[in-house]
Design a protein around this motif. Structure first.
Motif, PDB file in Angstrom:
ATOM      1  N   GLU A 158      -2.702   8.687  -5.083  1.00  0.00           N
ATOM      2  CA  GLU A 158      -1.270   9.483  -4.170  1.00  0.00           C
ATOM      3  C   GLU A 158      -0.903   8.342  -2.620  1.00  0.00           C
ATOM      4  OE1 GLU A 158       2.102  12.432  -3.510  1.00  0.00           O
ATOM      5  OE2 GLU A 158       0.444  11.163  -5.438  1.00  0.00           O
ATOM      6  N   SER A 159      -2.290   8.675  -1.983  1.00  0.00           N
ATOM      7  CA  SER A 159      -1.939   7.827  -0.337  1.00  0.00           C
ATOM      8  C   SER A 159      -0.929   6.504  -0.988  1.00  0.00           C
ATOM      9  CB  SER A 159      -2.651   8.135   0.445  1.00  0.00           C
ATOM     10  OG  SER A 159      -3.860   7.308   0.215  1.00  0.00           O
ATOM     11  N   GLU A 160      -1.970   5.390  -1.977  1.00  0.00           N
ATOM     12  CA  GLU A 160      -1.886   4.067  -1.592  1.00  0.00           C
ATOM     13  C   GLU A 160      -0.622   4.039  -2.103  1.00  0.00           C
ATOM     14  OE1 GLU A 160      -5.719   2.316  -3.054  1.00  0.00           O
ATOM     15  OE2 GLU A 160      -4.735   3.532  -4.478  1.00  0.00           O
ATOM     16  N   ARG A 161       0.632   5.307  -3.262  1.00  0.00           N
ATOM     17  CA  ARG A 161       1.240   4.665  -3.703  1.00  0.00           C
ATOM     18  C   ARG A 161       2.494   4.449  -2.133  1.00  0.00           C
ATOM     19  NH1 ARG A 161       1.979   9.159  -6.326  1.00  0.00           N
ATOM     20  NH2 ARG A 161       2.631  10.131  -4.659  1.00  0.00           N
ATOM     21  N   VAL A 166       6.526   1.921   1.057  1.00  0.00           N
ATOM     22  CA  VAL A 166       7.195   2.032   2.119  1.00  0.00           C
ATOM     23  C   VAL A 166       6.857   0.131   2.758  1.00  0.00           C
ATOM     24  CG1 VAL A 166       6.459   1.938   4.609  1.00  0.00           C
ATOM     25  CG2 VAL A 166       6.514   3.994   2.828  1.00  0.00           C
ATOM     26  N   ALA A 167       6.263  -0.212   2.519  1.00  0.00           N
ATOM     27  CA  ALA A 167       5.224  -1.898   2.874  1.00  0.00           C
ATOM     28  C   ALA A 167       6.705  -2.218   2.330  1.00  0.00           C
ATOM     29  CB  ALA A 167       4.398  -1.904   2.030  1.00  0.00           C
ATOM     30  N   CYS A 168       7.210  -2.528   0.892  1.00  0.00           N
ATOM     31  CA  CYS A 168       7.732  -2.332  -0.092  1.00  0.00           C
ATOM     32  C   CYS A 168       9.072  -2.718   0.202  1.00  0.00           C
ATOM     33  CB  CYS A 168       8.148  -2.118  -1.529  1.00  0.00           C
ATOM     34  SG  CYS A 168       6.614  -2.521  -2.769  1.00  0.00           S
ATOM     35  N   LEU A 176      12.344  -6.286  -4.122  1.00  0.00           N
ATOM     36  CA  LEU A 176      11.029  -5.953  -4.460  1.00  0.00           C
ATOM     37  C   LEU A 176      10.779  -4.449  -4.429  1.00  0.00           C
ATOM     38  CD1 LEU A 176       8.251  -6.415  -4.175  1.00  0.00           C
ATOM     39  CD2 LEU A 176       7.642  -6.956  -2.114  1.00  0.00           C
ATOM     40  N   TYR A 177      11.375  -3.237  -3.636  1.00  0.00           N
ATOM     41  CA  TYR A 177      11.597  -2.139  -3.996  1.00  0.00           C
ATOM     42  C   TYR A 177      12.224  -1.881  -5.501  1.00  0.00           C
ATOM     43  CZ  TYR A 177      11.321   3.351  -2.653  1.00  0.00           C
ATOM     44  OH  TYR A 177      11.685   4.270  -2.853  1.00  0.00           O
ATOM     45  N   PRO A 178      13.278  -2.374  -5.667  1.00  0.00           N
ATOM     46  CA  PRO A 178      13.680  -1.416  -6.946  1.00  0.00           C
ATOM     47  C   PRO A 178      12.729  -2.468  -7.798  1.00  0.00           C
ATOM     48  CG  PRO A 178      15.511  -2.728  -5.931  1.00  0.00           C
ATOM     49  CD  PRO A 178      14.497  -3.088  -4.643  1.00  0.00           C
ATOM     50  N   VAL A 179      11.927  -3.159  -7.677  1.00  0.00           N
ATOM     51  CA  VAL A 179      11.712  -3.838  -9.052  1.00  0.00           C
ATOM     52  C   VAL A 179       9.990  -2.724  -9.076  1.00  0.00           C
ATOM     53  CG1 VAL A 179       9.986  -5.914  -9.703  1.00  0.00           C
ATOM     54  CG2 VAL A 179      12.384  -5.912  -9.110  1.00  0.00           C
ATOM     55  N   VAL A 180       9.186  -2.716  -7.783  1.00  0.00           N
ATOM     56  CA  VAL A 180       8.195  -1.741  -7.898  1.00  0.00           C
ATOM     57  C   VAL A 180       8.646  -0.489  -8.124  1.00  0.00           C
ATOM     58  CG1 VAL A 180       6.581  -0.770  -6.444  1.00  0.00           C
ATOM     59  CG2 VAL A 180       7.306  -3.777  -6.269  1.00  0.00           C
ATOM     60  N   VAL A 181       9.626   0.085  -7.955  1.00  0.00           N
ATOM     61  CA  VAL A 181      10.138   1.059  -8.751  1.00  0.00           C
ATOM     62  C   VAL A 181      10.488   1.724  -9.929  1.00  0.00           C
ATOM     63  CG1 VAL A 181      12.030   3.423  -8.071  1.00  0.00           C
ATOM     64  CG2 VAL A 181      11.220   2.498  -6.192  1.00  0.00           C
ATOM     65  N   LYS A 267      -1.141  -6.379   1.485  1.00  0.00           N
ATOM     66  CA  LYS A 267      -1.486  -5.971   2.458  1.00  0.00           C
ATOM     67  C   LYS A 267      -1.399  -5.591   3.779  1.00  0.00           C
ATOM     68  CE  LYS A 267      -3.390 -10.132   6.040  1.00  0.00           C
ATOM     69  NZ  LYS A 267      -3.244 -11.665   5.616  1.00  0.00           N
ATOM     70  N   GLN A 268       0.058  -5.295   3.562  1.00  0.00           N
ATOM     71  CA  GLN A 268      -0.081  -4.230   4.603  1.00  0.00           C
ATOM     72  C   GLN A 268       0.558  -3.019   4.250  1.00  0.00           C
ATOM     73  OE1 GLN A 268       4.954  -5.141   5.566  1.00  0.00           O
ATOM     74  NE2 GLN A 268       5.160  -2.566   6.718  1.00  0.00           N
ATOM     75  N   ALA A 269       0.195  -2.781   3.075  1.00  0.00           N
ATOM     76  CA  ALA A 269       0.140  -0.895   2.627  1.00  0.00           C
ATOM     77  C   ALA A 269      -1.701  -1.320   2.814  1.00  0.00           C
ATOM     78  CB  ALA A 269       0.753  -0.765   0.942  1.00  0.00           C
ATOM     79  N   ALA A 270      -2.144  -1.930   2.996  1.00  0.00           N
ATOM     80  CA  ALA A 270      -3.831  -2.300   2.623  1.00  0.00           C
ATOM     81  C   ALA A 270      -4.998  -1.626   1.433  1.00  0.00           C
ATOM     82  CB  ALA A 270      -4.831  -1.033   3.756  1.00  0.00           C
TER      83      ALA A 270
END
Length: 336
Positions: A158-161, A166-168, A176-181, A267-270
């Motif tokens: 949950e937290s990783e998602r 947020v990073a995307c 990138l964001y719509p691709v990942v979603v 990387k930003q999302a660790a």
């Protein structure tokens, strides 16, 4: 003294053999004539006359062009077999020889890779048996395949998602964001997403039609929720010089290349040990945890069999427990 035996039947090439005994020559003539009339002789003859290299060359030139998606990979795999055993007559390519070569192939390669190499050659043998009649049977069917490890199941917590999205969203790559979603909400493969065209999208019905898939079959994917909203927003500002949803800014007719922004977002999302394909595993895992059956997951992901989705079965245990609890409560009453 030696005896020369010859069989000449109309419509068939002459067959010759030499024997030291006259009785052997007569017996060979009788057996060969019978085999020719019954259609059994020339398969054996072809396997002695043809080499594995000839089989592979013909398969690459005649069959592989009909399989464009796997043409390059299978071409490399078949070339490996050709380099190892190509000089051998087909009659000499026995299960024992193939087993030895499989063990050599296994050195430095994963079991899954070995299985793919064997599958490429096996199909070539099958075509040679069924269509070309160069062989009586596929010798690779008697060769044991190495056992593949259980499929990888890495999905976002949950937290990783939340951190990844947020990073995307803050990425310099606005696509990138719509691709990942879209990957998370549909379980589509990266190649399927990058190849999407506006003609594949039906916003009214809420469906995406995939014409080119890994298994070669057309597939419809529901487009719902947040993903549908994002695609609807993209449709309002779509470019007219390309039909692609996700295109390269430098070359709009080509799909976008997201490797760099995707890596920066991780990387930003660790988030470590996570690949883009794991978004597909994440979607399947979420489906299992929300009560979807293996059949439903397979249909959404586009798998022909349930074997590939069995890796998610354990994630639906909690849902199964709730179903049983509800059934027991109905039958025996709460607290019984």
């Amino acid at each position: 003294m030696r005896y020369q035996a010859q069989v000449r039947l109309k419509g068939f090439p002459p067959q010759n053999a030499t024997f030291t005994r006259k009785t052997d020559a007569k017996r060979w003539i009788q057996q060969t004539e019978a085999a020719i009339r019954e259609g059994r002789h020339f398969k054996t003859t072809e396997s002695k006359r043809r080499t594995l290299a000839e089989l592979i060359d013909r398969y690459i030139s005649d069959v592989l062009p009909t399989k464009p998606k796997s043409m390059n990979a299978q071409g490399r795999q078949l070339t490996w077999w050709k380099n190892e055993l190509g000089y051998r007559p087909l009659a000499d390519v026995t299960p024992a020889l193939l087993s030895e070569t499989r063990d050599k192939l296994h050195q430095g390669r994963q079991p899954a890779t070995v299985v793919r190499y064997m599958a490429a050659l096996s199909h070539a043998f099958t075509v040679a048996v069924n269509e070309w009649e160069w062989l009586e049977e596929n010798p690779l069917r008697k060769v044991r395949k190495p056992k593949e490890p259980r499929g990888r199941v890495r999905f976002l917590s949950e937290s990783e998602r939340q951190k990844l999205l947020v990073a995307c969203k803050s990425s310099n790559c606005r696509q990138l964001y719509p691709v990942v979603v879209l990957a998370l909400s549909t379980g589509m493969r990266q190649s399927e997403i990058m190849g999407l065209k506006w003609s594949d999208i039906d916003l009214n019905r809420g469906y995406i039609t995939l014409h080119e898939t890994k298994n070669g079959e057309r597939r419809s994917v529901p487009l719902v929720g947040h993903a549908k909203g994002l695609i609807s927003e993209l449709a309002k500002v779509r470019r007219l010089d390309t039909d692609l949803l996700f295109f390269s800014d430098s070359k709009p007719t080509a799909p976008i290349f997201i490797r760099s922004p995707w890596g920066k977002a991780l990387k930003q999302a660790a988030i470590s040990d996570f690949k883009f394909h794991d978004l597909r595993h994440t979607a399947a895992s979420y489906l299992a945890m929300n009560g979807a059956s293996l059949t439903e997951i397979a249909e959404i992901l586009g798998h022909k069999t349930l074997q590939m989705v069995k890796r998610y079965a354990h994630l639906s245990e909690q849902h199964t427990s709730k179903v049983l609890e509800s059934m027991n409560s109905t039958i025996f009453g709460v607290g019984s």
